[in-house]
Design a protein around this motif. Sequence first.
Motif, PDB file in Angstrom:
ATOM      1  N   GLN A 195       0.824  -1.207   0.000  1.00 14.13           N
ATOM      2  CA  GLN A 195       0.000   0.000   0.000  1.00 14.13           C
ATOM      3  C   GLN A 195       0.858   1.258   0.000  1.00 14.13           C
ATOM      4  OE1 GLN A 195      -3.500   0.044   2.517  1.00 14.13           O
ATOM      5  NE2 GLN A 195      -3.080   2.149   3.157  1.00 14.13           N
TER       6      GLN A 195
ATOM      7  N   TRP B 244       0.534   3.436  -3.502  1.00 15.92           N
ATOM      8  CA  TRP B 244      -0.292   4.638  -3.439  1.00 15.92           C
ATOM      9  C   TRP B 244       0.318   5.828  -4.182  1.00 15.92           C
ATOM     10  CZ3 TRP B 244      -4.725   6.493  -3.637  1.00 15.92           C
ATOM     11  CH2 TRP B 244      -5.073   7.752  -3.127  1.00 15.92           C
TER      12      TRP B 244
ATOM     13  N   LEU C 220      -6.427   4.631  -0.928  1.00 15.21           N
ATOM     14  CA  LEU C 220      -6.137   3.247  -1.315  1.00 15.21           C
ATOM     15  C   LEU C 220      -6.089   2.398  -0.063  1.00 15.21           C
ATOM     16  CD1 LEU C 220      -5.127   0.964  -3.263  1.00 15.21           C
ATOM     17  CD2 LEU C 220      -2.809   1.751  -2.716  1.00 15.21           C
ATOM     18  N   THR C 221      -6.763   1.258  -0.108  1.00 15.23           N
ATOM     19  CA  THR C 221      -6.692   0.284   0.972  1.00 15.23           C
ATOM     20  C   THR C 221      -6.247  -1.045   0.390  1.00 15.23           C
ATOM     21  OG1 THR C 221      -8.502   1.344   2.197  1.00 15.23           O
ATOM     22  CG2 THR C 221      -7.973  -0.937   2.779  1.00 15.23           C
ATOM     23  N   VAL C 222      -5.158  -1.586   0.909  1.00 10.99           N
ATOM     24  CA  VAL C 222      -4.701  -2.916   0.516  1.00 10.99           C
ATOM     25  C   VAL C 222      -4.887  -3.836   1.708  1.00 10.99           C
ATOM     26  CG1 VAL C 222      -2.786  -4.330  -0.300  1.00 10.99           C
ATOM     27  CG2 VAL C 222      -3.018  -1.975  -1.112  1.00 10.99           C
TER      28      VAL C 222
END
Length: 232
Positions: free
Chosen positions: A60, A64, A77-79
Amino acid sequence: MHSTTLRNHWRYSWWKYALLAVACVMGVDLLFAITAYRPPEDKKIELYICNGYIDATRLQEELWPRITERFPDQEELTVMNIDLTSGDIYAPMQFSTYVGAQQGDICLLPESEFQKLALDGAQYAYMDLTPYIESGVISLRGIDCSGYVYTDEEGREGIYGIPTDSLFGLLDYAHDPAGGVLCVMAYNGNDENAAAVADLLLELYRTQKPEGYDEMRQQTLQSQGGGTQIFR
């Protein structure tokens, strides 16, 4: 007399004030949670890696800046790593909960999970990638997706998944890409950007197979009795 009454009051009623203080703190937290800004669906990307372990935090952090450079309108952004190959009985429950809540825009799934979700019609689970491939938003870079072509109820063929076996760049994040399928969920709410980020993943992580990869994978599979290889 007054001081004695006050002492007795505090002695027997202190818990009421403690409870009031806790309620106030919880109320303030709840107020902030309700009123906190949340990016709209078309301004955020959720990437779920489910085909084994991955260093989600590092991915992430490094992915990003590449996303904001290319897509400056995106805000979040979310991982997340939900390892469906680990044997943990809670992982499928967690993944099903997220899917039921329509969370997760792009998923890297094990082949078996991809096929399971496609049983009732791939078009209901996944976004058809064909228009984005034809328009150039997604470049397959020579990846064969023939195994993930499905026909919808109107007889139209579409590509719904991209095999990840050649995304060897993910090894840098302790993830073995073998047996994975990259897909965009049908409910994602950010179609164009989700497709573009899927392409970015192919661009960044489709690399030459590292020397000794096959031997390393075979040894690890044997030591794990056929389990998923984990590079750490």
